[in-house]
Write a protein that holds these residues in place. Structure first.
Motif, PDB file in Angstrom:
ATOM      1  N   PHE A 254     -56.325  34.454 -64.115  1.00  0.00           N
ATOM      2  CA  PHE A 254     -55.454  34.342 -62.948  1.00  0.00           C
ATOM      3  C   PHE A 254     -54.088  34.953 -63.254  1.00  0.00           C
ATOM      4  O   PHE A 254     -53.562  35.747 -62.474  1.00  0.00           O
ATOM      5  CB  PHE A 254     -55.296  32.872 -62.554  1.00  0.00           C
ATOM      6  N   VAL A 255     -53.519  34.582 -64.378  1.00  0.00           N
ATOM      7  CA  VAL A 255     -52.188  35.074 -64.732  1.00  0.00           C
ATOM      8  C   VAL A 255     -52.196  36.586 -64.881  1.00  0.00           C
ATOM      9  O   VAL A 255     -51.277  37.277 -64.403  1.00  0.00           O
ATOM     10  CB  VAL A 255     -51.696  34.380 -66.014  1.00  0.00           C
ATOM     11  N   ARG A 256     -53.221  37.134 -65.513  1.00  0.00           N
ATOM     12  CA  ARG A 256     -53.289  38.589 -65.681  1.00  0.00           C
ATOM     13  C   ARG A 256     -53.450  39.290 -64.336  1.00  0.00           C
ATOM     14  O   ARG A 256     -52.905  40.377 -64.121  1.00  0.00           O
ATOM     15  CB  ARG A 256     -54.439  38.955 -66.624  1.00  0.00           C
ATOM     16  N   HIS A 257     -54.208  38.681 -63.430  1.00  0.00           N
ATOM     17  CA  HIS A 257     -54.450  39.292 -62.116  1.00  0.00           C
ATOM     18  C   HIS A 257     -53.134  39.497 -61.366  1.00  0.00           C
ATOM     19  O   HIS A 257     -52.976  40.484 -60.639  1.00  0.00           O
ATOM     20  CB  HIS A 257     -55.397  38.402 -61.307  1.00  0.00           C
ATOM     21  N   TYR A 258     -52.193  38.567 -61.537  1.00  0.00           N
ATOM     22  CA  TYR A 258     -50.911  38.647 -60.817  1.00  0.00           C
ATOM     23  C   TYR A 258     -49.749  38.990 -61.740  1.00  0.00           C
ATOM     24  O   TYR A 258     -48.594  38.702 -61.409  1.00  0.00           O
ATOM     25  CB  TYR A 258     -50.639  37.330 -60.084  1.00  0.00           C
TER      26      TYR A 258
ATOM     27  N   ASP B 231     -59.998  28.930 -60.108  1.00  0.00           N
ATOM     28  CA  ASP B 231     -59.040  30.034 -60.082  1.00  0.00           C
ATOM     29  C   ASP B 231     -59.627  31.269 -59.410  1.00  0.00           C
ATOM     30  O   ASP B 231     -58.910  32.009 -58.723  1.00  0.00           O
ATOM     31  CB  ASP B 231     -58.586  30.369 -61.499  1.00  0.00           C
ATOM     32  N   ALA B 232     -60.919  31.504 -59.584  1.00  0.00           N
ATOM     33  CA  ALA B 232     -61.553  32.645 -58.919  1.00  0.00           C
ATOM     34  C   ALA B 232     -61.493  32.474 -57.402  1.00  0.00           C
ATOM     35  O   ALA B 232     -61.213  33.435 -56.658  1.00  0.00           O
ATOM     36  CB  ALA B 232     -62.996  32.796 -59.390  1.00  0.00           C
ATOM     37  N   ALA B 233     -61.760  31.264 -56.923  1.00  0.00           N
ATOM     38  CA  ALA B 233     -61.669  31.001 -55.483  1.00  0.00           C
ATOM     39  C   ALA B 233     -60.229  31.096 -55.000  1.00  0.00           C
ATOM     40  O   ALA B 233     -59.954  31.584 -53.887  1.00  0.00           O
ATOM     41  CB  ALA B 233     -62.244  29.622 -55.177  1.00  0.00           C
ATOM     42  N   LEU B 234     -59.306  30.661 -55.833  1.00  0.00           N
ATOM     43  CA  LEU B 234     -57.894  30.732 -55.487  1.00  0.00           C
ATOM     44  C   LEU B 234     -57.444  32.191 -55.363  1.00  0.00           C
ATOM     45  O   LEU B 234     -56.729  32.558 -54.415  1.00  0.00           O
ATOM     46  CB  LEU B 234     -57.075  30.003 -56.549  1.00  0.00           C
ATOM     47  N   ILE B 235     -57.852  33.012 -56.305  1.00  0.00           N
ATOM     48  CA  ILE B 235     -57.525  34.443 -56.246  1.00  0.00           C
ATOM     49  C   ILE B 235     -58.055  35.058 -54.950  1.00  0.00           C
ATOM     50  O   ILE B 235     -57.344  35.823 -54.275  1.00  0.00           O
ATOM     51  CB  ILE B 235     -58.105  35.183 -57.474  1.00  0.00           C
ATOM     52  N   LYS B 236     -59.283  34.733 -54.583  1.00  0.00           N
ATOM     53  CA  LYS B 236     -59.862  35.280 -53.358  1.00  0.00           C
ATOM     54  C   LYS B 236     -59.051  34.877 -52.132  1.00  0.00           C
ATOM     55  O   LYS B 236     -58.778  35.699 -51.247  1.00  0.00           O
ATOM     56  CB  LYS B 236     -61.310  34.797 -53.217  1.00  0.00           C
ATOM     57  N   ALA B 237     -58.642  33.601 -52.081  1.00  0.00           N
ATOM     58  CA  ALA B 237     -57.864  33.121 -50.941  1.00  0.00           C
ATOM     59  C   ALA B 237     -56.485  33.764 -50.899  1.00  0.00           C
ATOM     60  O   ALA B 237     -55.981  34.129 -49.824  1.00  0.00           O
ATOM     61  CB  ALA B 237     -57.733  31.600 -50.999  1.00  0.00           C
ATOM     62  N   ILE B 238     -55.863  33.923 -52.056  1.00  0.00           N
ATOM     63  CA  ILE B 238     -54.534  34.536 -52.111  1.00  0.00           C
ATOM     64  C   ILE B 238     -54.612  36.005 -51.718  1.00  0.00           C
ATOM     65  O   ILE B 238     -53.812  36.497 -50.896  1.00  0.00           O
ATOM     66  CB  ILE B 238     -53.927  34.384 -53.516  1.00  0.00           C
TER      67      ILE B 238
END
Length: 216
Positions: A100-104, A72-79
């Motif tokens: 991840f959910v809190r970030h978005y 999820d950390a890598a996914l957040i970076k890519a998004i």
């Protein structure tokens, strides 16, 4: 909301809802711009749909990471590299971490093939048939840390017919998914839809617990 709303779509499979979003975003008056499509599976056919539409794609294989948090950390970076205003889950078959959910928070939408809160999780059409339900459908909701439990935005309600099979019911639900998901994304892009302390809001008014109901 800016004149153009940057959207990132996450997929794992064929991408039929992605195609509906692409088609809708190509309308002359659409404020939606799909910046990228990300998948955790390199063989997801939705990636081909994105490429055909000239949309950037990215594959992050979850099996290549030590665990959910690392993925999820890598996914957040890519998004985040795409600077999205909205992240859309379209058949993304991963349970997302709380971080991840809190970030978005407030800018993460999902579509689910049932009339939530009924039938969270998998095998929704089979469960509706086995229960003898008279109605079935699909739901767009904001994503929170509760699985399939975030505030509802819009639901399409269809009758369950006496001769319905798993396939016939699924097909009719899919047809409604392809209508209500672009609608909800457009509402967000136009600044009409938001999430605040009161829940899901449309045009400044709280949506009911069912979300906006559509009965085709």
């Amino acid at each position: 909301m800016p004149a153009v709303c940057n959207v990132v779509v996450l997929i794992s499979g064929s991408g039929s809802n992605l195609q509906a979003l692409i088609d809708s975003s190509q309308a002359d008056d659409s404020p939606v711009r799909i910046r990228a499509v990300l998948s955790n599976r390199a063989d997801a056919y939705g990636l081909e749909r994105a490429k055909a539409a000239g949309i950037d794609t990215c594959v992050l294989d979850h099996k290549a990471f030590a665990g959910r948090e690392a993925f999820d950390a890598a996914l957040i970076k890519a998004i985040d590299a795409c600077e999205p205003h909205l992240v859309v889950l379209a058949g993304f078959m991963r349970i997302l971490s709380s971080d991840f959910v809190r970030h978005y928070a407030g800018r993460l939408l999902n579509i689910h093939p049932s009339l939530l809160p009924k039938y969270k999780g998998l095998h929704t059409h089979q469960r509706a048939l086995e229960a003898g339900d008279g109605e079935h459908g699909c739901s767009v909701h904001f994503v929170t840390e509760e699985l399939d439990g975030g505030p509802l935005v819009v639901q399409a309600v269809i009758p369950v017919r006496s001769g319905d099979t798993l396939d016939s019911l699924a097909q009719r639900v899919h047809e409604q998914e392809h209508l209500i998901y672009p609608l909800a994304v457009r509402w967000f892009a136009e600044g009409r839809l938001r999430l605040d302390a009161q829940g899901a809001m449309l045009d400044g008014q709280p949506l009911p617990g069912t979300g906006h109901l559509i009965r085709p």
